[in-house]
Structures are given as structure tokens and as C-alpha cells.
Enzyme design. Structure first.
Site, PDB file in Angstrom:
ATOM      1  N   GLU A  61      -1.141  -1.064  -5.008  1.00 36.87           N
ATOM      2  CA  GLU A  61      -2.349  -0.284  -5.274  1.00 36.87           C
ATOM      3  C   GLU A  61      -2.114   0.646  -6.464  1.00 36.87           C
ATOM      4  O   GLU A  61      -1.100   1.341  -6.528  1.00 36.87           O
ATOM      5  CB  GLU A  61      -2.732   0.546  -4.054  1.00 36.87           C
ATOM      6  CG  GLU A  61      -4.011   1.358  -4.268  1.00 36.87           C
ATOM      7  CD  GLU A  61      -4.453   2.089  -3.014  1.00 36.87           C
ATOM      8  OE1 GLU A  61      -4.907   1.411  -2.073  1.00 36.87           O
ATOM      9  OE2 GLU A  61      -4.320   3.312  -2.966  1.00 36.87           O
TER      10      GLU A  61
ATOM     11  N   ASP B  51       0.877  -1.167   0.000  1.00 38.61           N
ATOM     12  CA  ASP B  51       0.000   0.000   0.000  1.00 38.61           C
ATOM     13  C   ASP B  51       0.915   1.217   0.000  1.00 38.61           C
ATOM     14  O   ASP B  51       1.401   1.638   1.051  1.00 38.61           O
ATOM     15  CB  ASP B  51      -0.903  -0.013   1.236  1.00 38.61           C
ATOM     16  CG  ASP B  51      -1.839   1.186   1.279  1.00 38.61           C
ATOM     17  OD1 ASP B  51      -2.370   1.563   0.218  1.00 38.61           O
ATOM     18  OD2 ASP B  51      -2.017   1.754   2.370  1.00 38.61           O
TER      19      ASP B  51
ATOM     20  N   ASP C 232      -2.871   1.213   7.013  1.00 35.26           N
ATOM     21  CA  ASP C 232      -1.979   0.915   5.890  1.00 35.26           C
ATOM     22  C   ASP C 232      -1.580  -0.557   5.887  1.00 35.26           C
ATOM     23  O   ASP C 232      -1.415  -1.162   4.820  1.00 35.26           O
ATOM     24  CB  ASP C 232      -0.719   1.785   5.962  1.00 35.26           C
ATOM     25  CG  ASP C 232      -1.045   3.247   6.213  1.00 35.26           C
ATOM     26  OD1 ASP C 232      -1.139   4.011   5.240  1.00 35.26           O
ATOM     27  OD2 ASP C 232      -1.236   3.608   7.391  1.00 35.26           O
TER      28      ASP C 232
END
Length: 206
Positions: free
Chosen positions: A68, A7, A141
Site C-alpha cells: 500500500e 498492508d 489488515d
């Protein structure tokens, strides 16, 4: 199959590694967050993130990497930092000849919860559920990185019924073939059905 989920973030970069068996059952291998101080020069922050990602890659040796996908945000400064860290992650994976999957937040949410607009709390709860953890990984996160890894391992072409079910609804519609759902979507359905069954009869009648 072992997947490293990343992430990307310049201040906090979530890292999650999971093993997923042939039955698509995920098992937690590693979770952490790489942090850098805003007081440091940009190049030093990127170096710290790169070293952290490379250390995880070398220690846990994943089969693939999930990152991501960067998308436009109102805060240009934030999206720039995210894009820069994504580039660092992609480079680290390429150096090791690892395949990379880029997934949008809505794709990850749909895979994990069955609902593409789920909030972070719902995603974290489902990550803990499917990994059989006693608590939701913190900070968010970390949970997001694990969600990315799980999504990547589970990612399969979905039929139109499933796609429709994840748009504007928190549960799959009755017409969805259960065999087309991910384990998390099945868990989400079971949890909601259990909640309905537990309600008093007079409330169900309303």
C-alpha cells in the site's frame, strides 16, 4: 502469477498471498498478520516485521509484491510507522529482485469493489467473495493485504468510462464495457443486479 500483498503497519502488518490464473481467477495461498508490541523499541519491532515478511517471501516465493502506498494522514506517528514498515517490505523484495507495485487505498478499493470510496466492510466482503471464502479474513489488515495482492494482479489500464464509474457510485454505469471490468467489478454488478431483481415489484415501482 503469485503475488504477495502487504498492508504495512507497525502494530499489525497484513500479509496476503494469492495465485492468479490467466483467466484472472484468484486463489488464496496464505494470509496472516505480523504483530508487534508497542512496548518494544522501534528497531526491535521493525526487525520482527522484517523477519515475518522474509519468512513469507522465502516460503511462498511470489513473482511480485504489492504494498500500500503511504500517504499523508493527520496522525503523524501512525504514518511514520507505516512508512518505516513499507521501507522494510521494499528492501526485502529488492533483496530478492522482485518487482514491487505501490497502490493507493482508493486504487485497491476501485479494483476490488468497483468503487474507490468503499469502506473496509465492503472490501472484506468482496475479498471473501472473489476468493470463495466462507468468511471474511480477520482482522481487517489481513483482508486489506489480500485486496492489495488481487488488485496488483488485476491492475490494467481502465478506460475513461470505467474510471468515471468508480467515482461517487457503488456500481458501474450502463455505458461501461463489461470486458473492461475486473472480475470483482463484474461480481459487484451481478450482486447488485440480483438484489434489485429480488425486491418486491411494489418497492421497485417507488
Amino acid at each position: 502469477m503469485r503475488v504477495l500483498g502487504i498492508d504495512p503497519g507497525l502494530t499489525r502488518c497484513g500479509i496476503g498471498v494469492v495465485d492468479v490464473s490467466s483467466t484472472r481467477t484468484p486463489v488464496l495461498v496464505h494470509v496472516s498478520v505480523i504483530t508487534t508490541s508497542p512496548d518494544l523499541p522501534l528497531e526491535e519491532r521493525l526487525l520482527l516485521v522484517a523477519r515475518g515478511i522474509e519468512a513469507v517471501l522465502d516460503e511462498h516465493r511470489p513473482d511480485s509484491v504489492a504494498v500500500e502506498r503511504v500517504f499523508a494522514q493527520h496522525n503523524v506517528r501512525t504514518v511514520m510507522g507505516t512508512a518505516q514498515v513499507s521501507g522494510v517490505a521494499l528492501l526485502a523484495a529488492a533483496r530478492r529482485s522482485l518487482p514491487v507495485g505501490l497502490h493507493t487505498p482508493s486504487e485497491v478499493k476501485a479494483a476490488i469493489t468497483g468503487y474507490g470510496q468503499a469502506d473496509k466492510k465492503q472490501v472484506g466482503a468482496m475479498v471473501a467473495k472473489v476468493l470463495r471464502l466462507a468468511a471474511v479474513p480477520k482482522p481487517a489488515d489481513a483482508a486489506d493485504a489480500l485486496a492489495l495482492a488481487i488488485c496488483h494482479a488485476w491492475r490494467v489500464p481502465l478506460g475513461s468510462a470505467v474510471t468515471g464509474a468508480t467515482s461517487g457510485s457503488t456500481r458501474p454505469r450502463a455505458s461501461v464495457d463489461p470486458s473492461q471490468l475486473t472480475p470483482a467489478q463484474l461480481a459487484w454488478r451481478a450482486a447488485e443486479q440480483g438484489a434489485v431483481a429480488a425486491r418486491p415489484a411494489h418497492k421497485l415501482a417507488r
